[in-house]
Write a protein that holds these residues in place. Structure first.
Motif, PDB file in Angstrom:
ATOM      1  N   ARG A 154       7.493   2.734  -5.412  1.00 30.35           N
ATOM      2  CA  ARG A 154       7.114   3.137  -6.767  1.00 30.35           C
ATOM      3  C   ARG A 154       5.950   4.130  -6.715  1.00 30.35           C
ATOM      4  O   ARG A 154       4.918   3.858  -6.098  1.00 30.35           O
ATOM      5  N   VAL A 155       6.127   5.275  -7.371  1.00 34.84           N
ATOM      6  CA  VAL A 155       5.060   6.272  -7.450  1.00 34.84           C
ATOM      7  C   VAL A 155       4.030   5.804  -8.471  1.00 34.84           C
ATOM      8  O   VAL A 155       4.355   5.530  -9.625  1.00 34.84           O
ATOM      9  N   GLU A 156       2.785   5.710  -8.028  1.00 38.90           N
ATOM     10  CA  GLU A 156       1.695   5.234  -8.882  1.00 38.90           C
ATOM     11  C   GLU A 156       0.798   6.356  -9.395  1.00 38.90           C
ATOM     12  O   GLU A 156       0.152   6.211 -10.426  1.00 38.90           O
ATOM     13  N   ALA A 157       0.713   7.460  -8.659  1.00 44.95           N
ATOM     14  CA  ALA A 157      -0.145   8.564  -9.066  1.00 44.95           C
ATOM     15  C   ALA A 157       0.402   9.863  -8.506  1.00 44.95           C
ATOM     16  O   ALA A 157       1.010   9.893  -7.428  1.00 44.95           O
ATOM     17  N   VAL A 158       0.181  10.939  -9.272  1.00 43.22           N
ATOM     18  CA  VAL A 158       0.635  12.265  -8.886  1.00 43.22           C
ATOM     19  C   VAL A 158      -0.537  13.227  -8.994  1.00 43.22           C
ATOM     20  O   VAL A 158      -1.201  13.291 -10.029  1.00 43.22           O
ATOM     21  N   GLY A 159      -0.779  13.963  -7.927  1.00 37.35           N
ATOM     22  CA  GLY A 159      -1.788  15.015  -7.936  1.00 37.35           C
ATOM     23  C   GLY A 159      -1.115  16.366  -7.793  1.00 37.35           C
ATOM     24  O   GLY A 159      -0.449  16.631  -6.791  1.00 37.35           O
ATOM     25  N   LEU A 167       1.266  12.409  -3.698  1.00 34.75           N
ATOM     26  CA  LEU A 167       1.803  11.187  -4.303  1.00 34.75           C
ATOM     27  C   LEU A 167       1.151   9.959  -3.701  1.00 34.75           C
ATOM     28  O   LEU A 167       0.950   9.887  -2.482  1.00 34.75           O
ATOM     29  N   GLU A 168       0.822   9.006  -4.561  1.00 34.60           N
ATOM     30  CA  GLU A 168       0.399   7.676  -4.131  1.00 34.60           C
ATOM     31  C   GLU A 168       1.529   6.709  -4.478  1.00 34.60           C
ATOM     32  O   GLU A 168       2.008   6.679  -5.615  1.00 34.60           O
ATOM     33  N   ILE A 169       1.948   5.906  -3.497  1.00 32.20           N
ATOM     34  CA  ILE A 169       3.163   5.095  -3.612  1.00 32.20           C
ATOM     35  C   ILE A 169       2.847   3.656  -3.240  1.00 32.20           C
ATOM     36  O   ILE A 169       2.080   3.399  -2.300  1.00 32.20           O
TER      37      ILE A 169
END
Length: 536
Positions: A154-159, A167-169
């Motif tokens: 699940r992708v939690e954050a997008v920069g 991507l933070e997953i």
């Protein structure tokens, strides 16, 4: 009852990226393993572009959801290698019937002409569609295509950065990070990616609700689309009946605006509605039910730097008309060849701006048609209802009134008139249906069909005249396909020549027409190739 949506299809496994000391880098990441995300990933991988698919689930969708798949998306799926299994499993239909109260007022045929490989529509549960695409993904992965699918990621954050996306997953075994050149967001109508970037829809939410009931039953209804206005079993409202594979029937009931959703979804209340429609003696099993509200909305822009939105994450329309998934597949078809050329350095990034231009035009057409359907199906005033009912009464005996009846204008492919990629239309007397910006129309050719010969490349289609076997312009190659006069059948002539004695068409990798001429002109063709790739 079918339980395909209860089985993990792409279960979580730990990836090497989770053990890397720094964020690994990928060429393209697709977020969302629904129909649009899977189609986009397969398309890119078949063109040699490395792609990673991330999905927070590990199963196909619960419930049938999108069920109507139109001719043009089936042709796209043929090119991806999944069309035949869709048609083999699906329920083929061309006919629809419209009822007003207790009588049929007219019927229609969506594909009255011959000479097409694919039918106007098939009905197929979305969970089958997703399974077929996952199967196809596994096939090309085993053949060496650069593609990977990760479930429970699940992708939690997008920069968003000028030259990459970060991507933070999260996974069942903890978080990790990665970067990519391009991110394609296919994560649905509630798109977390859209929310992370602070973006939203513009448009309209209509004040009405509809109950979907997927019912497993033995019934002798024909494989047609049946739509009722003000039927005796749902007075003052509407209803829809469609057949799906495995003796599953999709039934939609209009409910009105001020409803208690929990109450309406109780099995006993769904049973009451079904028995009023089908009879007290009906034996059935309820596979899935849901309530939805009409929404006709889209993002103001589909491309935001290196993040590109496609499908429901970019736009929403009402289900009547089958414009959601069908439009999303055409989004992917439009995007992937352009992204490949940009990645390969053969086209400028500005080529991706044409994705915005063309697919926003298509979304606006879908929203317009969906809005009109909604307003006809759910009139908002008494005078609107009186006029609507008068049209339905007239349509029973007078053909002029039938085009005014709107039970959901069914999905058709967009014609990109005015696209910045279009070249000249210099073929006089030619049919309008294959003008620049239009999708190529299928027709018999030899022992097969034209679209199968076009593939996912630029093609110079020469009919009754000569064109080179291969033309290269600054790294962009157009392959020649010459059809001699003796091979030009009735359908090919009607759809591509009209009154013209010969023709040369330049066709894009997504099988849309770029330009057409009466004969090959090298200078004009090179100019059109450069225009079609945003290099002029």
């Amino acid at each position: 009852m079918n339980r395909i949506f209860e089985t993990p299809l792409y279960p979580y496994t730990r990836s090497a990226d989770q053990d890397a000391l720094s964020a690994p880098h990928h060429r393209v990441v697709v977020v969302g393993a629904g129909p649009v995300g899977l189609a986009a990933a397969i398309d890119l991988a078949l063109q040699g572009v490395e792609v990673l698919v991330l999905d927070e689930n590990d199963k196909v969708s619960f419930g049938s959801r999108a069920i109507c798949f139109a001719k043009r998306p089936l042709e796209i799926l043929d090119r991806l290698g999944a069309g035949q299994r869709m048609v083999d499993k699906g329920v083929v239909w061309n006919l629809g019937r419209v009822f007003f109260r207790d009588r049929e007022v007219y019927s229609f045929n969506l594909l009255p002409e011959s000479g097409h490989r694919r039918p106007a529509f098939i009905n197929l549960q979305q969970y089958y569609f997703e399974k077929f695409l996952v199967d196809r993904l596994r096939e090309i992965e085993a053949e060496g295509a650069p593609i990977e699918l990760r479930g429970m990621n699940r992708v939690e954050a997008v920069g968003l950065h000028p030259d990459h996306v970060h991507l933070e997953i999260t996974t069942p075994e903890g978080p990790y990070e990665l970067t990519c050149d391009w991110l394609i967001a296919c994560d649905g109508a509630r798109s977390p990616i859209r929310g992370m970037l602070g973006l939203d829809f513009v448009g309209k939410v209509f004040e009405d609700n509809f109950l979907i009931a997927d019912v497993v039953m033995e019934a002798d209804f024909p494989t047609e689309r049946w739509f009722w206005f003000d039927p005796p079993f749902n007075p003052g409202q509407s209803a829809l009946l469609h057949k799906q594979p495995d003796n599953v029937w999709r039934i939609d009931f209009q409910l009105g605006w001020n409803i208690d959703r929990k109450e309406e979804l109780k099995p006993e209340n769904i049973d009451r509605r079904l028995r009023a429609m089908l009879g007290e003696d009906i034996r059935y099993e309820l596979e899935w039910s849901s309530i939805y509200t009409f929404q006709c909305r889209r993002m103001e822009k589909f491309r935001h730097g290196r993040v590109i939105f496609a499908g429901d994450s970019a736009h929403q329309v009402s289900p009547f008309g089958a414009r959601g998934a069908n439009s999303g597949l055409q989004d992917a078809d439009n995007l992937c060849w352009k992204l490949r050329l940009v990645i390969e350095g053969k086209a400028p990034e500005s080529l991706l701006d044409s994705y915005d231009v063309e697919r926003i035009q298509a979304a606006d057409e879908n929203i317009l048609n969906s809005t009109r359907s909604t307003e006809f199906i759910t009139p908002k005033s008494e005078i609107s209802r009186i006029f609507r009912d008068a049209v339905l009464d007239l349509s029973e005996h007078h053909e002029f009134a039938r085009p005014l009846v709107n039970s959901g204008r069914l999905s058709v492919p967009a014609v990109h008139d005015g696209s910045p990629l279009n070249g000249p239309d210099a073929l006089f007397g030619a049919p309008a249906r294959t003008r620049p910006g239009a999708p190529a129309t299928d027709a018999p050719l030899g022992q097969g069909f034209l679209l199968d010969r076009l593939g996912n490349r630029f093609v110079l289609l020469a009919l009754g005249t000569e064109a080179p076997e291969r033309l290269e312009e600054q790294g962009i190659i157009a392959e020649g396909l010459t059809v001699a006069p003796s091979q030009i059948g009735k359908e090919l002539r009607e759809r591509y020549l009209g009154e013209a004695p010969s023709a040369v068409y330049l066709i894009r990798p997504d099988q849309h027409v770029v330009a057409r001429w009466p004969a090959f002109d090298e200078t004009a063709t090179r100019a059109a190739l450069n225009r079609a790739t945003a290099r002029s």
